[in-house]
Design a protein around this motif. Structure first.
Motif, PDB file in Angstrom:
ATOM      1  N   THR A  58     -66.288  55.588  31.198  1.00 22.36           N
ATOM      2  CA  THR A  58     -64.945  56.141  31.272  1.00 22.36           C
ATOM      3  C   THR A  58     -63.969  55.014  31.595  1.00 22.36           C
ATOM      4  N   ILE A  59     -63.026  54.818  30.665  1.00 19.67           N
ATOM      5  CA  ILE A  59     -61.989  53.794  30.813  1.00 19.67           C
ATOM      6  C   ILE A  59     -60.666  54.515  30.657  1.00 19.67           C
ATOM      7  N   GLY A  60     -59.939  54.671  31.760  1.00 19.70           N
ATOM      8  CA  GLY A  60     -58.693  55.445  31.712  1.00 19.70           C
ATOM      9  C   GLY A  60     -59.007  56.876  31.309  1.00 19.70           C
ATOM     10  N   ARG A 132     -60.239  49.596  35.969  1.00 17.31           N
ATOM     11  CA  ARG A 132     -61.230  50.473  36.617  1.00 17.31           C
ATOM     12  C   ARG A 132     -62.041  51.165  35.530  1.00 17.31           C
ATOM     13  N   ALA A 133     -63.356  51.264  35.743  1.00 15.88           N
ATOM     14  CA  ALA A 133     -64.233  51.958  34.806  1.00 15.88           C
ATOM     15  C   ALA A 133     -65.319  52.683  35.597  1.00 15.88           C
ATOM     16  N   VAL A 134     -65.789  53.777  35.031  1.00 17.93           N
ATOM     17  CA  VAL A 134     -66.921  54.507  35.617  1.00 17.93           C
ATOM     18  C   VAL A 134     -68.029  54.511  34.583  1.00 17.93           C
ATOM     19  N   LEU A 135     -69.194  54.020  34.987  1.00 21.63           N
ATOM     20  CA  LEU A 135     -70.360  53.928  34.123  1.00 21.63           C
ATOM     21  C   LEU A 135     -71.397  54.918  34.626  1.00 21.63           C
ATOM     22  N   LYS A 136     -71.823  55.832  33.745  1.00 19.98           N
ATOM     23  CA  LYS A 136     -72.841  56.826  34.108  1.00 19.98           C
ATOM     24  C   LYS A 136     -74.071  56.592  33.243  1.00 19.98           C
ATOM     25  N   ILE A 161     -66.550  50.729  38.852  1.00 20.58           N
ATOM     26  CA  ILE A 161     -66.295  49.290  38.850  1.00 20.58           C
ATOM     27  C   ILE A 161     -64.781  49.092  38.839  1.00 20.58           C
ATOM     28  N   GLU A 162     -64.294  48.305  39.798  1.00 23.15           N
ATOM     29  CA  GLU A 162     -62.853  48.084  39.924  1.00 23.15           C
ATOM     30  C   GLU A 162     -62.577  46.597  40.145  1.00 23.15           C
TER      31      GLU A 162
END
Length: 182
Positions: A58-60, A132-136, A161-162
């Motif tokens: 997830t990016i933005g 900022r990104a969220v990696l699942k 990750i920020e």
């Protein structure tokens, strides 16, 4: 930058890089040249049997789901035409590199391009940038590892990750500061 609050200076990665580090750790070497040979052997073993996982990034507002052999997140974008490092360490963005190479020839080309700093020349690498990104991790079949600035760590199912621009304080010898002022 941080990965789930854990700071890193250079890179956080999963997939191929983590597998290579894990394989290399199981090898014995007593010198820098020995470590380079062990790294090459680990890279070849990884190319022959690459890890594959499904991830959601997830990016933005965008959400990307991909079957990948590796994801690397760097503290600022890597420069082109040289070994992987940021040309602008104060850039203030995360560089996100997702590889979908799976076939041996694709992976060899990918490794060759990485060594030459030719990220954008490889059709099997997606490059993104963000703060900022969220990696699942969607692959539950086995537990994966991650590499944080060269250190092998346990990989959580979800990683935030920020980037934190200007957060790194650097100590310099006093004589260097005087020389800079002159």
């Amino acid at each position: 930058a941080t990965a789930n609050g854990r700071p890193f200076v250079h890179q956080f990665s999963i997939g191929m890089h983590a597998k290579m580090v894990q394989l290399r750790q199981n090898m014995e070497f007593g010198s820098r040249l020995g470590k380079m040979r062990a790294s090459a052997k680990a890279a070849w073993q990884t190319i022959k049997n690459p890890p594959a996982m499904t991830v959601t990034l997830t990016i933005g507002e965008a959400e990307i789901t991909a079957r990948t052999t590796g994801v690397g997140v760097t503290n600022n974008l890597f420069g082109e035409g040289h070994l992987p490092f940021a040309d602008n360490p104060a850039g203030g963005v995360l560089g996100i590199y997702v590889t979908v190479a799976r076939q041996r020839a694709e992976l060899v080309k990918f490794f060759f391009n990485v060594a030459r700093g030719k990220w954008r020349d490889n059709e099997h690498v997606e490059i993104h940038q963000t703060e900022r990104a969220v990696l699942k991790i969607r692959s539950a079949a086995r537990k994966y590892r991650a590499v944080l600035d060269g250190e092998l760590i346990k990989l959580e199912d979800e990683i935030t990750i920020e980037i934190h621009p200007g957060a790194l304080n650097v100590l310099v010898p006093r004589h260097a500061m005087r020389a800079k002022a002159a």
